[in-house]
Design an enzyme around this catalytic site. Structure first.
Site, mmCIF file in Angstrom:
data_model
loop_
_atom_site.group_PDB
_atom_site.id
_atom_site.type_symbol
_atom_site.label_atom_id
_atom_site.label_comp_id
_atom_site.label_asym_id
_atom_site.label_seq_id
_atom_site.Cartn_x
_atom_site.Cartn_y
_atom_site.Cartn_z
ATOM 1 N N HIS A 98 31.485 32.288 41.405
ATOM 2 C CA HIS A 98 32.033 32.635 42.722
ATOM 3 C C HIS A 98 31.687 34.098 43.015
ATOM 4 O O HIS A 98 31.650 34.934 42.107
ATOM 5 C CB HIS A 98 33.555 32.411 42.729
ATOM 6 C CG HIS A 98 34.141 32.531 44.100
ATOM 7 N ND1 HIS A 98 34.426 33.750 44.665
ATOM 8 C CD2 HIS A 98 34.453 31.598 45.014
ATOM 9 C CE1 HIS A 98 34.909 33.547 45.890
ATOM 10 N NE2 HIS A 98 34.933 32.250 46.123
ATOM 11 N N GLU A 100 33.358 36.443 44.096
ATOM 12 C CA GLU A 100 34.342 37.436 43.632
ATOM 13 C C GLU A 100 34.135 37.741 42.146
ATOM 14 O O GLU A 100 34.348 38.869 41.702
ATOM 15 C CB GLU A 100 35.764 36.922 43.923
ATOM 16 C CG GLU A 100 36.082 37.016 45.412
ATOM 17 C CD GLU A 100 37.047 35.981 45.927
ATOM 18 O OE1 GLU A 100 37.732 35.315 45.134
ATOM 19 O OE2 GLU A 100 37.112 35.824 47.175
ATOM 20 N N GLU A 170 27.839 30.003 49.746
ATOM 21 C CA GLU A 170 28.931 30.798 50.297
ATOM 22 C C GLU A 170 28.401 32.179 50.704
ATOM 23 O O GLU A 170 28.362 33.095 49.865
ATOM 24 C CB GLU A 170 30.041 30.957 49.269
ATOM 25 C CG GLU A 170 30.681 29.653 48.855
ATOM 26 C CD GLU A 170 32.121 29.864 48.423
ATOM 27 O OE1 GLU A 170 32.991 29.202 48.987
ATOM 28 O OE2 GLU A 170 32.371 30.696 47.548
ATOM 29 N N GLY A 176 36.646 34.756 53.461
ATOM 30 C CA GLY A 176 37.921 35.423 53.717
ATOM 31 C C GLY A 176 37.879 36.383 54.888
ATOM 32 O O GLY A 176 38.783 37.209 55.050
HETATM 33 C C1 PEP Z 1 35.995 31.028 48.908
HETATM 34 O O1 PEP Z 1 36.494 32.014 48.418
HETATM 35 O O2 PEP Z 1 35.351 30.228 48.189
HETATM 36 C C2 PEP Z 1 36.145 30.811 50.335
HETATM 37 C C3 PEP Z 1 35.292 30.035 50.935
HETATM 38 O O3 PEP Z 1 37.175 31.484 50.956
HETATM 39 P P1 PEP Z 1 37.609 31.369 52.498
HETATM 40 O O4 PEP Z 1 37.634 29.906 52.847
HETATM 41 O O5 PEP Z 1 38.961 31.997 52.554
HETATM 42 O O6 PEP Z 1 36.583 32.105 53.287
#
Ligand code: PEP
Length: 254
Positions: A98, A100, A170, A176
């Site tokens: 991910h 993060e 992503e 977020g």
């Molecule tokens: C994520 O952290 O995988 C994500 C998609 O977050 P959000 O939906 O809050 O953008």
């Protein structure tokens, strides 16, 4: 929705919810989504809630995911959690790489690939995340960045393993932030990744791999994004923390 591959929608709860709150949410999801068969539904609570949520999901169609795991098996790795321990709790999916974790834990593509291999060795299905930063998109390097991440994070996987791997595109600038990629932007990258997979493996393999989109997916935009031909589901952060919005994302995508 009539799709070539079965949709998979996963909720990444990140570092949120006590055990009681997690149980409350998952009970609501069971009530609302108990009859959903056409979409694979996954929830990924924090490690602290996995055991209790796992019990609650016994005999449910909702599958359990973890948010990370070690690339190592059992042993002297203080603070880590291994694939075997996740299997012990009936975890089926594990989110790897991910953004993060790439950002705050400095996870590299090579580490993600090692974790993906360890996940497969334990019969867990990895959800491998990748995506470009805003500056990279603005510099026109999205495809270059995405290609390097996908190649690096899947390095060493066999065709059979990659078919049993879920990819999650992503874009970091959409996570977020409330800023979603347009459905056209998502489709463009997903189609690029599928073509890349056919180069790395072969076309038949590439056609079978599910690629989720993640980044501010909400009930209002889920259907349009998920109806794109190469988008096979969603990885949902914020909107997965609340029963109504997660349920609506799934129901709006049926
Ligand atoms: C994520 O952290 O995988 C994500 C998609 O977050 P959000 O939906 O809050 O953008």
């Amino acid at each position: 929705m009539d799709k070539e591959r079965k949709l998979i929608v996963a909720g990444n709860w990140k570092m949120n919810k006590t055990v009681a709150e997690a149980l409350d949410l998952v009970r609501g999801l069971k009530r609302e989504l108990g009859s959903v068969k056409d979409i694979d539904v996954v929830v990924a609570p924090s490690f602290t809630a996995l055991s209790e949520v796992s019990k609650e999901l016994l005999s449910s169609n909702i599958r359990l995911g973890a948010q990370n795991m070690s690339e190592n098996g059992y042993g002297a790795f203080t603070g880590e959690i291994g694939a075997g321990q996740l299997r012990d709790l009936c975890v089926r999916y594990v989110i790897l790489g991910h953004s993060e974790r790439r950002q705050f834990q400095n996870e590299s593509d090579a580490l993600v690939a090692a974790k993906a291999k360890a996940a497969h060795a334990a019969s867990l299905i990895p959800i491998v995340c990748f995506g470009e930063l805003l500056a990279e998109r603005e510099a026109g390097t999205t495809e270059k960045v995405v290609e390097a991440q996908v190649r690096g994070s899947l390095a060493g996987l066999t065709k059979e393993q990659v078919v049993e791997t879920v990819l999650a595109y992503e874009p970091v600038w959409a996570i977020g932030t409330g800023r979603t990629a347009t459905s056209a932007q998502a489709q463009e990258v997903h189609a690029f990744v599928r073509k890349l997979l056919s180069t790395m493996f072969d076309e038949a393999t590439a056609k079978r791999v599910r690629i989720q989109y993640g980044g501010s997916v909400k009930p209002a935009n889920a259907r349009e994004i998920l109806s794109q031909p190469d988008v096979d589901g969603a990885l949902v952060g914020g909107a997965a923390l609340e029963e109504r919005s997660f349920v609506e994302i799934i129901k709006n995508s049926l």
